[in-house]
Design an enzyme around this catalytic site. Structure first.
Site, PDB file in Angstrom:
ATOM      1  N   ARG A  11       0.844  -1.200   0.000  1.00 19.08           N
ATOM      2  CA  ARG A  11       0.000   0.000   0.000  1.00 19.08           C
ATOM      3  C   ARG A  11       0.878   1.248   0.000  1.00 19.08           C
ATOM      4  O   ARG A  11       1.967   1.255   0.606  1.00 19.08           O
ATOM      5  CB  ARG A  11      -0.921   0.005   1.207  1.00 19.08           C
ATOM      6  CG  ARG A  11      -0.236   0.156   2.546  1.00 19.08           C
ATOM      7  CD  ARG A  11      -0.949  -0.584   3.652  1.00 19.08           C
ATOM      8  NE  ARG A  11      -0.777  -2.013   3.536  1.00 19.08           N
ATOM      9  CZ  ARG A  11      -1.203  -2.886   4.455  1.00 19.08           C
ATOM     10  NH1 ARG A  11      -1.841  -2.464   5.513  1.00 19.08           N
ATOM     11  NH2 ARG A  11      -1.005  -4.169   4.290  1.00 19.08           N
ATOM     12  N   ASP A  18      -4.095   3.843  10.531  1.00 19.35           N
ATOM     13  CA  ASP A  18      -4.983   3.135  11.455  1.00 19.35           C
ATOM     14  C   ASP A  18      -5.194   3.954  12.721  1.00 19.35           C
ATOM     15  O   ASP A  18      -4.241   4.530  13.267  1.00 19.35           O
ATOM     16  CB  ASP A  18      -4.395   1.776  11.856  1.00 19.35           C
ATOM     17  CG  ASP A  18      -4.489   0.755  10.737  1.00 19.35           C
ATOM     18  OD1 ASP A  18      -5.434   0.843   9.931  1.00 19.35           O
ATOM     19  OD2 ASP A  18      -3.602  -0.120  10.663  1.00 19.35           O
ATOM     20  N   ASP A  70      -1.163   3.676   4.658  1.00 28.88           N
ATOM     21  CA  ASP A  70      -2.119   3.039   5.556  1.00 28.88           C
ATOM     22  C   ASP A  70      -2.155   3.857   6.844  1.00 28.88           C
ATOM     23  O   ASP A  70      -1.109   4.128   7.439  1.00 28.88           O
ATOM     24  CB  ASP A  70      -1.686   1.597   5.852  1.00 28.88           C
ATOM     25  CG  ASP A  70      -2.706   0.852   6.700  1.00 28.88           C
ATOM     26  OD1 ASP A  70      -3.911   1.081   6.500  1.00 28.88           O
ATOM     27  OD2 ASP A  70      -2.299   0.051   7.563  1.00 28.88           O
TER      28      ASP A  70
END
Length: 285
Positions: free
Chosen positions: A216, A221, A219
């Site tokens: 990716r 989170d 990312d």
């Protein structure tokens, strides 16, 4: 909020502002007096010790700011005026952690004798800890620009950024190494609104969700959101697998080693040490 600061109160009581708010045409056209009270909570320790105005919120300037805001905007409901003023004060004054606003309407259109009608609301910044990762293209550029985008959002401020580390892939190993870091932000956004905001940043960086744990460009989170414990099909708070992720715990331990997991009742540093004892430091490239 998880912190050890001793917050103090700055109070403005019954500030008189002539403005044009109300449902009736004569209220918005003719205007009327409103009384505004604000309780602003912030850490004034440095200001008190050093006796410097720049280290605290100038209540005189804030009073003028409140007057300008209520004069420059027109709301049908004082409920809306209170909500928007709370947001405005928290975005305009970064030292304020929490604010309570009451707007009184002493000339409300009521046919019976009364003192005033008022609406009050308290709004608080939320402390959020994020984990960022990238293993495609210019990895460091993706991380740094994502952090800049977070800080450019008026409702969100970046407070702390960890060092960037390189780690081995997690879950799906046949892919390039990752660069990871942790970020602390304060935000007025709800968990779901924050998720949408962060996913928008991911998409602008070319994030494609094809393979679980796959490569990716970016990312992001949400690891912790205050002390909230919440889960549905779109989000789990705290992050459901953070205790098993070296690339999350290592950077997080640099900026918030004492942050306590609300379910495990263990600090970030304790979770990191337990993970290192279990698997060693193989997460580090």
């Amino acid at each position: 909020m998880q912190n050890d600061k001793d917050y103090s109160l700055i109070r403005i009581k019954d500030l008189k502002v002539f403005a044009h708010h109300g449902v009736l045409p004569e209220e918005t056209e003719d205007g009327q007096d409103f009384l505004v009270s604000v309780d602003a909570y912030q850490d004034i320790t440095s200001a008190a010790v050093l006796d410097e105005l720049v280290l605290t919120t100038d209540y005189s300037e804030m009073s003028s700011h409140i007057e300008r805001f209520l004069k420059d905007n027109t709301f049908k409901l004082i409920e809306t005026a209170v909500e928007e003023l709370c947001k405005d004060l928290l975005t305009s004054y970064p030292l304020i952690e929490s604010v309570s606003v009451e707007i009184k309407k002493p000339n409300a259109p009521i046919s019976l004798p009364f003192g005033y009608v008022s609406v009050e609301k308290r709004m608080t910044r939320h402390k959020v800890l994020l984990s960022l990762g990238s293993n495609l293209e210019d990895r460091e550029d993706h991380l740094r620009k994502a952090i800049e985008e977070m800080d450019s959002e008026p409702s969100t401020n970046v407070r702390k950024v960890s060092s960037i580390i390189e780690t081995l892939p997690y879950g799906y190993e046949d892919q390039p190494k990752f660069l990871n870091c942790a970020v602390e932000i304060s935000t007025l956004l709800s968990p779901k609104d924050l998720l949408v905001f962060l996913q928008g940043i991911e998409q602008r960086h070319g994030r494609v969700r094809e393979t679980v744990w796959g490569p990716r460009t970016l990312d992001i989170d949400i690891v912790f959101y205050d002390e909230l414990v919440y889960g549905d099909s779109s989000i789990q708070i705290p992050h459901i697998d953070m205790q098993n992720r070296y690339f999350v715990l290592k950077p997080l331990s640099e900026i918030e080693p004492g942050y306590r997991h609300p379910l495990f009742n263990r600090t970030v540093m304790q979770l990191l040490l337990e993970l290192e004892e279990k698997i060693g430091e193989k997460g580090e490239a």
